[in-house]
Scaffold this motif. Structure first.
Motif, PDB file in Angstrom:
ATOM      1  N   ARG A 130      -5.662   9.340   6.004  1.00  0.00           N
ATOM      2  CA  ARG A 130      -4.934   8.077   5.867  1.00  0.00           C
ATOM      3  C   ARG A 130      -5.864   6.877   5.715  1.00  0.00           C
ATOM      4  O   ARG A 130      -5.623   5.985   4.903  1.00  0.00           O
ATOM      5  CB  ARG A 130      -4.008   7.879   7.073  1.00  0.00           C
ATOM      6  N   ILE A 134      -5.853   4.260   2.583  1.00  0.00           N
ATOM      7  CA  ILE A 134      -5.621   2.826   2.762  1.00  0.00           C
ATOM      8  C   ILE A 134      -6.781   2.011   2.197  1.00  0.00           C
ATOM      9  O   ILE A 134      -6.577   0.940   1.611  1.00  0.00           O
ATOM     10  CB  ILE A 134      -5.382   2.504   4.251  1.00  0.00           C
ATOM     11  N   LEU A 137      -6.132   1.842  -1.331  1.00  0.00           N
ATOM     12  CA  LEU A 137      -4.994   0.958  -1.554  1.00  0.00           C
ATOM     13  C   LEU A 137      -5.418  -0.504  -1.487  1.00  0.00           C
ATOM     14  O   LEU A 137      -5.013  -1.327  -2.324  1.00  0.00           O
ATOM     15  CB  LEU A 137      -3.914   1.260  -0.509  1.00  0.00           C
ATOM     16  N   TYR A 145       0.513   5.515  -4.414  1.00  0.00           N
ATOM     17  CA  TYR A 145       0.006   6.113  -3.178  1.00  0.00           C
ATOM     18  C   TYR A 145       1.170   6.745  -2.421  1.00  0.00           C
ATOM     19  O   TYR A 145       2.280   6.206  -2.411  1.00  0.00           O
ATOM     20  CB  TYR A 145      -0.659   5.054  -2.298  1.00  0.00           C
ATOM     21  N   MET A 147       2.140   8.248   1.432  1.00  0.00           N
ATOM     22  CA  MET A 147       1.746   8.375   2.838  1.00  0.00           C
ATOM     23  C   MET A 147       2.996   8.280   3.704  1.00  0.00           C
ATOM     24  O   MET A 147       4.067   7.862   3.234  1.00  0.00           O
ATOM     25  CB  MET A 147       0.733   7.290   3.218  1.00  0.00           C
ATOM     26  N   PRO A 150       2.779   3.644   5.963  1.00  0.00           N
ATOM     27  CA  PRO A 150       2.104   2.582   5.213  1.00  0.00           C
ATOM     28  C   PRO A 150       1.579   1.500   6.156  1.00  0.00           C
ATOM     29  O   PRO A 150       2.188   1.228   7.201  1.00  0.00           O
ATOM     30  CB  PRO A 150       3.207   2.030   4.299  1.00  0.00           C
ATOM     31  N   LEU A 156       3.401  -4.689   0.294  1.00  0.00           N
ATOM     32  CA  LEU A 156       3.537  -3.500  -0.544  1.00  0.00           C
ATOM     33  C   LEU A 156       4.935  -3.390  -1.136  1.00  0.00           C
ATOM     34  O   LEU A 156       5.915  -3.855  -0.546  1.00  0.00           O
ATOM     35  CB  LEU A 156       3.273  -2.232   0.293  1.00  0.00           C
ATOM     36  N   ASP A 158       7.527  -0.569  -1.571  1.00  0.00           N
ATOM     37  CA  ASP A 158       7.669   0.650  -0.767  1.00  0.00           C
ATOM     38  C   ASP A 158       8.990   1.328  -1.094  1.00  0.00           C
ATOM     39  O   ASP A 158      10.057   0.740  -0.933  1.00  0.00           O
ATOM     40  CB  ASP A 158       7.607   0.266   0.717  1.00  0.00           C
ATOM     41  N   HIS A 268       6.537   7.896   2.024  1.00  0.00           N
ATOM     42  CA  HIS A 268       6.680   6.650   1.274  1.00  0.00           C
ATOM     43  C   HIS A 268       5.835   6.695   0.005  1.00  0.00           C
ATOM     44  O   HIS A 268       4.697   7.182   0.015  1.00  0.00           O
ATOM     45  CB  HIS A 268       6.222   5.460   2.118  1.00  0.00           C
ATOM     46  N   VAL A 270       4.133   4.026  -2.364  1.00  0.00           N
ATOM     47  CA  VAL A 270       3.810   2.606  -2.270  1.00  0.00           C
ATOM     48  C   VAL A 270       2.785   2.203  -3.316  1.00  0.00           C
ATOM     49  O   VAL A 270       2.057   3.034  -3.870  1.00  0.00           O
ATOM     50  CB  VAL A 270       3.280   2.242  -0.866  1.00  0.00           C
ATOM     51  N   TRP A 271       2.735   0.890  -3.560  1.00  0.00           N
ATOM     52  CA  TRP A 271       1.698   0.268  -4.389  1.00  0.00           C
ATOM     53  C   TRP A 271       1.656  -1.213  -4.017  1.00  0.00           C
ATOM     54  O   TRP A 271       2.612  -1.747  -3.429  1.00  0.00           O
ATOM     55  CB  TRP A 271       1.965   0.475  -5.872  1.00  0.00           C
TER      56      TRP A 271
END
Length: 299
Positions: A130, A134, A137, A145, A147, A150, A156, A158, A268, A270-271
């Motif tokens: 993780r 991150i 990220l 991404y 995970m 987050p 983010l 999400d 999740h 995410v970006w």
């Protein structure tokens, strides 16, 4: 300031690999050529951009600023190339995805059908813990991404991908494996074999146990799900893992019916907020969400 786009790409490769030789390999040039080009970039900026300590490249403040600029320019250019390719009806391009280690049990399968639909797209899949995901990220190194936890301090976008139930496991021969109902109190004397602190699974586990006022008598920390499963099967203790980490076949392990479990966690997608996803990333995003629904329904 006279720096070519290819030199910017080379400097970005240096920032991401931490090595002149690795950057040269990525850019398909010789190491002497890479060294010469990097000296020219430094001379053009007029300030030191990096230093080498114990054979590892460390960027200066100016170097970090240049790396961020180069990454933004390269990202815009890649997006432009994909838009042009899309206008021509082409599907070529590159997609970069970073996921936490537990996601390796399902993400490659979800990628399979996407690759079949878009065989000309090059995919880079990073499977890391993780903290490293991150870090990528924060530096905006990838398109998307995956995970379970987050970071709360980053703005983010999400989207919930699928459930990530965390279950208590023991060796199949464990006396509690035959019970239809187990309480946390019955696990008080057990050694808990858990992921390292900072992992999404460990964070969710610690929060859940604190909420119930339960503190394991003994804890053994291991950095991989495979090592944990082997240790549990070897009767070193019990564990709390994602059900996805168990796979389809786990004859030597048993999921204990502990009250308050499974922990209701989620995967999740995410970006960074404000990031303009490339056309390929947008298509992959939709495909991943659609495939995730079908995949979890088939399990």
């Amino acid at each position: 300031m006279n720096i070519t786009f290819r030199q910017l790409r080379l400097f970005l490769a240096l920032a991401e690999t931490g090595s002149v030789s690795a950057a040269a390999r990525r850019m398909h040039v010789t190491q002497p050529t890479a060294s010469m080009q990097l000296r020219e970039v430094t001379q053009a900026v007029g300030m030191p951009l990096y230093e080498v300590v114990s054979r590892r490249v460390h960027l200066t403040e100016a170097g970090q600023a240049l790396a961020r600029t180069a990454r933004a320019i390269a990202g815009e250019w890649d997006a432009f190339e994909q838009r042009v390719a899309g206008a021509k009806g082409l599907t070529s391009g590159r997609l970069k995805v970073a996921v936490v280690s537990t996601a390796k049990y399902f993400i490659p399968r979800l990628l399979g059908s996407f690759c079949k639909l878009h065989p000309q797209i090059d995919i880079s899949l990073e499977i890391l813990n993780r903290d490293h995901v991150i870090t990528r990220l924060r530096s905006n190194l990838d398109d998307l991404y995956v995970m379970s936890m987050p970071p709360a301090d980053l703005p983010l976008e999400d989207q919930i991908l699928m459930p990530n139930p965390l279950v208590v496991i023991a060796a199949a021969s464990h006396p509690l494996a035959r019970r239809k109902r187990v309480t946390l109190a019955q696990l008080q004397g057990e050694r808990f074999i858990l992921r390292e602190k900072g992992s999404g699974t460990r964070m969710a586990t610690d929060a859940h146990l604190r909420q119930r006022g339960f503190a394991p008598a003994a804890v053994l920390e291991l950095g991989s799900n495979e090592a944990i499963k082997e240790s549990v099967e070897g009767q070193l203790g019990v564990s709390i893992l994602s059900r996805h980490a168990l796979g389809a076949h786990h004859e030597g392990l048993a999921v204990l019916p502990v009250q308050g479990f499974p922990i209701r966690s989620q995967w999740h997608l995410v970006w960074p907020r404000g990031k303009q996803l490339s056309p390929i990333a947008q298509v992959f995003q939709g495909h991943l969400l659609s495939e995730a629904i079908g995949w979890q329904g088939a399990r």
